[in-house]
Motif scaffolding. Structure first.
Motif, PDB file in Angstrom:
ATOM      1  N   SER A  79       0.863  -1.169   0.000  1.00  0.00           N
ATOM      2  CA  SER A  79       0.000   0.000   0.000  1.00  0.00           C
ATOM      3  C   SER A  79       0.907   1.229   0.000  1.00  0.00           C
ATOM      4  O   SER A  79       1.834   1.305   0.802  1.00  0.00           O
ATOM      5  N   ALA A  98     -12.591   4.550  -0.791  1.00  0.00           N
ATOM      6  CA  ALA A  98     -12.981   3.195  -1.201  1.00  0.00           C
ATOM      7  C   ALA A  98     -12.144   2.659  -2.357  1.00  0.00           C
ATOM      8  O   ALA A  98     -12.146   1.447  -2.610  1.00  0.00           O
ATOM      9  N   GLN A 101      -9.758  -0.442  -2.103  1.00  0.00           N
ATOM     10  CA  GLN A 101     -10.500  -1.686  -1.882  1.00  0.00           C
ATOM     11  C   GLN A 101     -11.162  -2.167  -3.175  1.00  0.00           C
ATOM     12  O   GLN A 101     -11.165  -3.364  -3.483  1.00  0.00           O
ATOM     13  N   GLU A 102     -11.697  -1.224  -3.951  1.00  0.00           N
ATOM     14  CA  GLU A 102     -12.327  -1.580  -5.222  1.00  0.00           C
ATOM     15  C   GLU A 102     -11.309  -2.182  -6.186  1.00  0.00           C
ATOM     16  O   GLU A 102     -11.578  -3.201  -6.831  1.00  0.00           O
ATOM     17  N   GLU A 106     -12.837  -5.704  -4.056  1.00  0.00           N
ATOM     18  CA  GLU A 106     -13.984  -5.547  -3.143  1.00  0.00           C
ATOM     19  C   GLU A 106     -15.143  -4.923  -3.915  1.00  0.00           C
ATOM     20  O   GLU A 106     -14.938  -4.111  -4.815  1.00  0.00           O
ATOM     21  N   ALA A 111     -16.976  -1.574  -0.128  1.00  0.00           N
ATOM     22  CA  ALA A 111     -15.873  -0.622   0.038  1.00  0.00           C
ATOM     23  C   ALA A 111     -16.385   0.710   0.593  1.00  0.00           C
ATOM     24  O   ALA A 111     -15.771   1.316   1.476  1.00  0.00           O
ATOM     25  N   LYS A 114     -17.257   0.424   4.317  1.00  0.00           N
ATOM     26  CA  LYS A 114     -16.081   0.477   5.179  1.00  0.00           C
ATOM     27  C   LYS A 114     -15.544   1.907   5.259  1.00  0.00           C
ATOM     28  O   LYS A 114     -15.116   2.364   6.321  1.00  0.00           O
ATOM     29  N   ARG A 147      -7.197   5.758   2.750  1.00  0.00           N
ATOM     30  CA  ARG A 147      -7.282   4.939   1.529  1.00  0.00           C
ATOM     31  C   ARG A 147      -6.212   3.852   1.538  1.00  0.00           C
ATOM     32  O   ARG A 147      -6.492   2.688   1.234  1.00  0.00           O
ATOM     33  N   LEU A 150      -6.925   1.119   4.371  1.00  0.00           N
ATOM     34  CA  LEU A 150      -8.027   0.192   4.129  1.00  0.00           C
ATOM     35  C   LEU A 150      -7.757  -0.747   2.956  1.00  0.00           C
ATOM     36  O   LEU A 150      -8.553  -1.657   2.699  1.00  0.00           O
ATOM     37  N   GLY A 151      -6.661  -0.543   2.239  1.00  0.00           N
ATOM     38  CA  GLY A 151      -6.280  -1.509   1.213  1.00  0.00           C
ATOM     39  C   GLY A 151      -5.897  -2.831   1.874  1.00  0.00           C
ATOM     40  O   GLY A 151      -5.555  -2.872   3.053  1.00  0.00           O
ATOM     41  N   PRO A 152      -5.944  -3.925   1.132  1.00  0.00           N
ATOM     42  CA  PRO A 152      -5.692  -5.236   1.732  1.00  0.00           C
ATOM     43  C   PRO A 152      -4.224  -5.526   2.026  1.00  0.00           C
ATOM     44  O   PRO A 152      -3.902  -6.459   2.754  1.00  0.00           O
TER      45      PRO A 152
END
Length: 255
Positions: A79, A98, A101-102, A106, A111, A114, A147, A150-152
Protein backbone atom coordinates in the motif's frame (compact mmCIF):
# COMPACT_ATOMS: atom_id res chain seq x y z
CA UNK A 1 9.19 -12.58 11.03
CA UNK A 2 10.14 -9.89 8.51
CA UNK A 3 7.14 -8.60 6.54
CA UNK A 4 9.41 -6.78 4.11
CA UNK A 5 13.08 -7.35 3.36
CA UNK A 6 15.40 -5.78 0.80
CA UNK A 7 18.48 -7.81 -0.05
CA UNK A 8 21.53 -6.05 -1.53
CA UNK A 9 19.58 -3.65 -3.76
CA UNK A 10 21.68 -1.83 -6.36
CA UNK A 11 20.18 0.61 -8.86
CA UNK A 12 21.92 2.25 -11.80
CA UNK A 13 20.21 4.35 -14.46
CA UNK A 14 21.79 4.51 -17.90
CA UNK A 15 21.34 7.69 -19.93
CA UNK A 16 22.61 8.58 -23.40
CA UNK A 17 25.93 9.87 -22.11
CA UNK A 18 26.39 8.46 -18.62
CA UNK A 19 25.47 5.88 -16.04
CA UNK A 20 24.18 7.14 -12.69
CA UNK A 21 24.43 4.90 -9.66
CA UNK A 22 21.57 5.71 -7.26
CA UNK A 23 21.47 2.85 -4.72
CA UNK A 24 24.42 0.81 -3.51
CA UNK A 25 23.93 -2.46 -1.63
CA UNK A 26 20.81 -1.49 0.31
CA UNK A 27 19.68 -4.20 2.73
CA UNK A 28 16.94 -3.41 5.24
CA UNK A 29 13.88 -5.02 6.79
CA UNK A 30 10.56 -4.20 8.42
CA UNK A 31 9.12 -6.66 10.93
CA UNK A 32 5.44 -7.35 11.40
CA UNK A 33 3.76 -4.37 13.08
CA UNK A 34 6.95 -2.29 13.00
CA UNK A 35 7.31 1.39 12.06
CA UNK A 36 10.63 1.95 10.27
CA UNK A 37 11.86 5.26 8.82
CA UNK A 38 14.42 6.00 6.13
CA UNK A 39 16.14 9.36 6.28
CA UNK A 40 18.84 10.80 4.05
CA UNK A 41 19.93 13.83 2.03
CA UNK A 42 17.76 15.13 -0.82
CA UNK A 43 18.29 13.15 -3.98
CA UNK A 44 19.70 10.13 -2.16
CA UNK A 45 17.35 7.70 -3.89
CA UNK A 46 14.69 7.25 -1.20
CA UNK A 47 11.80 7.48 -3.66
CA UNK A 48 13.60 5.16 -6.10
CA UNK A 49 13.72 2.63 -3.27
CA UNK A 50 9.92 2.80 -2.97
CA UNK A 51 9.50 2.38 -6.72
CA UNK A 52 11.56 -0.81 -6.53
CA UNK A 53 9.58 -2.11 -3.53
CA UNK A 54 6.33 -1.39 -5.38
CA UNK A 55 7.52 -3.18 -8.52
CA UNK A 56 7.38 -0.02 -10.65
CA UNK A 57 11.03 -0.40 -11.63
CA UNK A 58 13.30 -3.46 -11.50
CA UNK A 59 16.51 -3.15 -9.47
CA UNK A 60 19.79 -3.50 -11.34
CA UNK A 61 20.52 -6.26 -8.84
CA UNK A 62 19.17 -7.46 -5.50
CA UNK A 63 15.82 -8.76 -4.34
CA UNK A 64 12.60 -7.63 -2.62
CA UNK A 65 11.05 -10.19 -0.24
CA UNK A 66 7.57 -10.02 1.29
CA UNK A 67 6.38 -12.56 3.86
CA UNK A 68 9.32 -14.81 3.05
CA UNK A 69 8.72 -14.80 -0.73
CA UNK A 70 10.78 -13.19 -3.47
CA UNK A 71 8.43 -10.62 -5.05
CA UNK A 72 10.99 -8.54 -6.98
CA UNK A 73 9.27 -6.67 -9.82
CA UNK A 74 5.73 -7.59 -8.77
CA UNK A 75 3.14 -4.80 -8.46
CA UNK A 76 0.13 -4.38 -6.19
CA UNK A 77 1.60 -6.05 -3.09
CA UNK A 78 2.16 -2.95 -0.96
CA UNK A 79 0.00 0.00 0.00
CA UNK A 80 1.58 3.29 -1.10
CA UNK A 81 0.98 6.85 0.07
CA UNK A 82 2.79 9.51 -2.01
CA UNK A 83 4.07 12.96 -1.03
CA UNK A 84 0.91 14.61 -2.36
CA UNK A 85 -2.57 13.29 -1.45
CA UNK A 86 -3.26 12.29 -5.11
CA UNK A 87 -7.03 12.32 -4.61
CA UNK A 88 -9.29 12.16 -7.67
CA UNK A 89 -11.12 15.53 -7.85
CA UNK A 90 -14.18 14.00 -9.55
CA UNK A 91 -14.67 11.44 -6.74
CA UNK A 92 -16.13 12.48 -3.42
CA UNK A 93 -14.28 11.69 -0.19
CA UNK A 94 -15.89 8.34 0.55
CA UNK A 95 -15.32 7.23 -3.06
CA UNK A 96 -11.66 8.23 -2.88
CA UNK A 97 -11.23 6.23 0.33
CA UNK A 98 -12.98 3.20 -1.20
CA UNK A 99 -10.78 3.15 -4.31
CA UNK A 100 -7.96 0.90 -3.04
CA UNK A 101 -10.50 -1.69 -1.88
CA UNK A 102 -12.33 -1.58 -5.22
CA UNK A 103 -9.08 -2.05 -7.15
CA UNK A 104 -8.34 -5.08 -4.93
CA UNK A 105 -11.65 -6.65 -5.96
CA UNK A 106 -13.98 -5.55 -3.14
CA UNK A 107 -17.52 -4.68 -4.26
CA UNK A 108 -18.21 -0.95 -4.46
CA UNK A 109 -20.99 -1.17 -1.87
CA UNK A 110 -18.78 -3.01 0.64
CA UNK A 111 -15.87 -0.62 0.04
CA UNK A 112 -18.10 2.43 0.57
CA UNK A 113 -19.56 0.93 3.72
CA UNK A 114 -16.08 0.48 5.18
CA UNK A 115 -15.11 4.03 4.13
CA UNK A 116 -18.19 5.45 5.90
CA UNK A 117 -17.36 3.44 9.00
CA UNK A 118 -13.79 4.79 9.13
CA UNK A 119 -14.15 8.44 8.12
CA UNK A 120 -15.56 9.52 11.53
CA UNK A 121 -12.66 7.69 13.24
CA UNK A 122 -10.17 9.97 11.48
CA UNK A 123 -12.09 13.17 12.21
CA UNK A 124 -13.85 13.48 8.84
CA UNK A 125 -17.46 12.87 9.83
CA UNK A 126 -19.76 14.99 7.68
CA UNK A 127 -17.30 15.21 4.78
CA UNK A 128 -18.23 11.85 3.18
CA UNK A 129 -20.01 13.44 0.18
CA UNK A 130 -17.75 16.47 -0.17
CA UNK A 131 -15.08 16.73 -2.86
CA UNK A 132 -11.30 17.03 -2.23
CA UNK A 133 -11.06 20.76 -3.04
CA UNK A 134 -13.19 21.54 0.04
CA UNK A 135 -10.65 19.94 2.42
CA UNK A 136 -7.49 21.47 3.92
CA UNK A 137 -4.10 19.94 3.15
CA UNK A 138 -4.03 18.03 6.43
CA UNK A 139 -7.54 16.67 5.88
CA UNK A 140 -6.65 15.56 2.35
CA UNK A 141 -3.66 13.68 3.77
CA UNK A 142 -5.95 11.90 6.23
CA UNK A 143 -8.10 10.76 3.31
CA UNK A 144 -5.00 9.57 1.44
CA UNK A 145 -3.71 7.68 4.49
CA UNK A 146 -7.10 6.10 5.15
CA UNK A 147 -7.28 4.94 1.53
CA UNK A 148 -3.89 3.26 1.97
CA UNK A 149 -4.83 1.85 5.39
CA UNK A 150 -8.03 0.19 4.13
CA UNK A 151 -6.28 -1.51 1.21
CA UNK A 152 -5.69 -5.24 1.73
CA UNK A 153 -1.90 -4.99 1.63
CA UNK A 154 -0.25 -5.34 5.03
CA UNK A 155 2.88 -3.28 4.26
CA UNK A 156 2.45 0.48 3.86
CA UNK A 157 5.09 2.67 2.22
CA UNK A 158 4.68 6.36 3.08
CA UNK A 159 6.78 8.73 0.98
CA UNK A 160 7.22 12.03 2.88
CA UNK A 161 3.45 12.33 3.36
CA UNK A 162 3.65 15.49 5.50
CA UNK A 163 6.45 17.29 3.64
CA UNK A 164 4.18 19.88 2.01
CA UNK A 165 2.29 20.83 5.20
CA UNK A 166 2.99 23.83 7.42
CA UNK A 167 4.83 23.14 10.69
CA UNK A 168 1.78 23.19 12.98
CA UNK A 169 -0.36 20.99 10.70
CA UNK A 170 2.58 18.64 10.25
CA UNK A 171 2.94 18.21 14.01
CA UNK A 172 -0.79 17.55 14.36
CA UNK A 173 -0.65 14.99 11.54
CA UNK A 174 2.30 13.18 13.13
CA UNK A 175 0.37 12.78 16.40
CA UNK A 176 -2.72 11.71 14.45
CA UNK A 177 -0.78 9.13 12.41
CA UNK A 178 0.82 7.71 15.54
CA UNK A 179 -2.58 7.36 17.21
CA UNK A 180 -4.15 5.58 14.21
CA UNK A 181 -1.10 3.35 13.75
CA UNK A 182 -1.04 2.34 17.43
CA UNK A 183 -4.58 0.98 16.95
CA UNK A 184 -3.74 -1.04 13.82
CA UNK A 185 0.00 -1.78 13.93
CA UNK A 186 0.46 -2.17 10.17
CA UNK A 187 4.04 -2.64 8.99
CA UNK A 188 5.22 0.79 7.79
CA UNK A 189 8.26 1.97 5.86
CA UNK A 190 8.31 5.75 6.10
CA UNK A 191 10.51 8.14 4.11
CA UNK A 192 11.13 11.59 5.61
CA UNK A 193 13.55 14.50 5.54
CA UNK A 194 12.72 15.39 9.14
CA UNK A 195 14.91 13.89 11.86
CA UNK A 196 12.40 14.86 14.56
CA UNK A 197 9.59 13.19 12.63
CA UNK A 198 11.59 9.97 12.24
CA UNK A 199 12.50 9.86 15.94
CA UNK A 200 8.97 10.63 17.11
CA UNK A 201 7.25 8.02 14.94
CA UNK A 202 9.67 5.14 14.48
CA UNK A 203 10.83 1.92 16.09
CA UNK A 204 13.99 1.95 13.97
CA UNK A 205 15.66 4.40 11.58
CA UNK A 206 17.94 3.76 8.61
CA UNK A 207 20.23 6.70 7.80
CA UNK A 208 21.25 6.88 4.12
CA UNK A 209 24.31 8.47 2.55
CA UNK A 210 24.41 10.68 -0.52
CA UNK A 211 23.90 8.84 -3.77
CA UNK A 212 24.82 6.25 -4.60
CA UNK A 213 22.92 5.73 -1.34
CA UNK A 214 24.20 3.18 1.12
CA UNK A 215 23.12 2.61 4.71
CA UNK A 216 25.32 4.66 7.04
CA UNK A 217 23.66 3.53 10.22
CA UNK A 218 20.68 1.67 11.66
CA UNK A 219 19.31 3.15 14.89
CA UNK A 220 16.88 1.61 17.37
CA UNK A 221 14.62 4.32 18.81
CA UNK A 222 14.57 3.76 22.59
CA UNK A 223 11.30 5.48 23.52
CA UNK A 224 8.38 3.40 24.82
CA UNK A 225 5.01 2.99 23.16
CA UNK A 226 2.36 4.23 23.15
CA UNK A 227 4.45 7.30 22.46
CA UNK A 228 3.47 10.73 23.73
CA UNK A 229 4.52 14.18 22.50
CA UNK A 230 6.49 14.84 25.69
CA UNK A 231 9.17 12.55 24.24
CA UNK A 232 10.15 15.58 22.13
CA UNK A 233 11.39 17.28 25.32
CA UNK A 234 13.63 14.45 26.51
CA UNK A 235 17.42 15.00 26.56
CA UNK A 236 17.91 11.62 24.87
CA UNK A 237 15.66 12.73 22.01
CA UNK A 238 17.83 15.79 21.38
CA UNK A 239 21.04 13.76 21.65
CA UNK A 240 19.80 11.33 19.01
CA UNK A 241 18.64 14.18 16.79
CA UNK A 242 22.08 15.81 16.99
CA UNK A 243 23.77 12.48 16.29
CA UNK A 244 21.74 11.90 13.09
CA UNK A 245 22.16 15.54 12.07
CA UNK A 246 25.91 15.19 12.46
CA UNK A 247 25.97 12.10 10.23
CA UNK A 248 23.96 13.86 7.53
CA UNK A 249 26.11 17.00 7.72
CA UNK A 250 29.22 14.88 7.25
CA UNK A 251 27.63 13.45 4.12
CA UNK A 252 26.79 16.91 2.76
CA UNK A 253 30.34 18.10 3.41
CA UNK A 254 31.64 15.23 1.26
CA UNK A 255 29.63 16.25 -1.79
Amino acid sequence: MNKLELKSIHQTFTGKKQRTSVLSDISLHVKEGEFVSVIGPSGSGKSTLFHIIGGLIAPSSGEVWLDGRNVTGRKGLISYMPQQPALFPWRNIESNVALAQEVAGESRDAALEKAREWLPKVGLSGYEREYPHVLSGGMQQRVSFLRALLGPQEVMCLDEPFGSLDALTRQEMQAWLLNIWEQNKRSILFVTHSIEEALFLSDRIYVLSNKPARILEELVVPFARPRQEDVLLKAEFHELRQHIQSRLRQELSHE
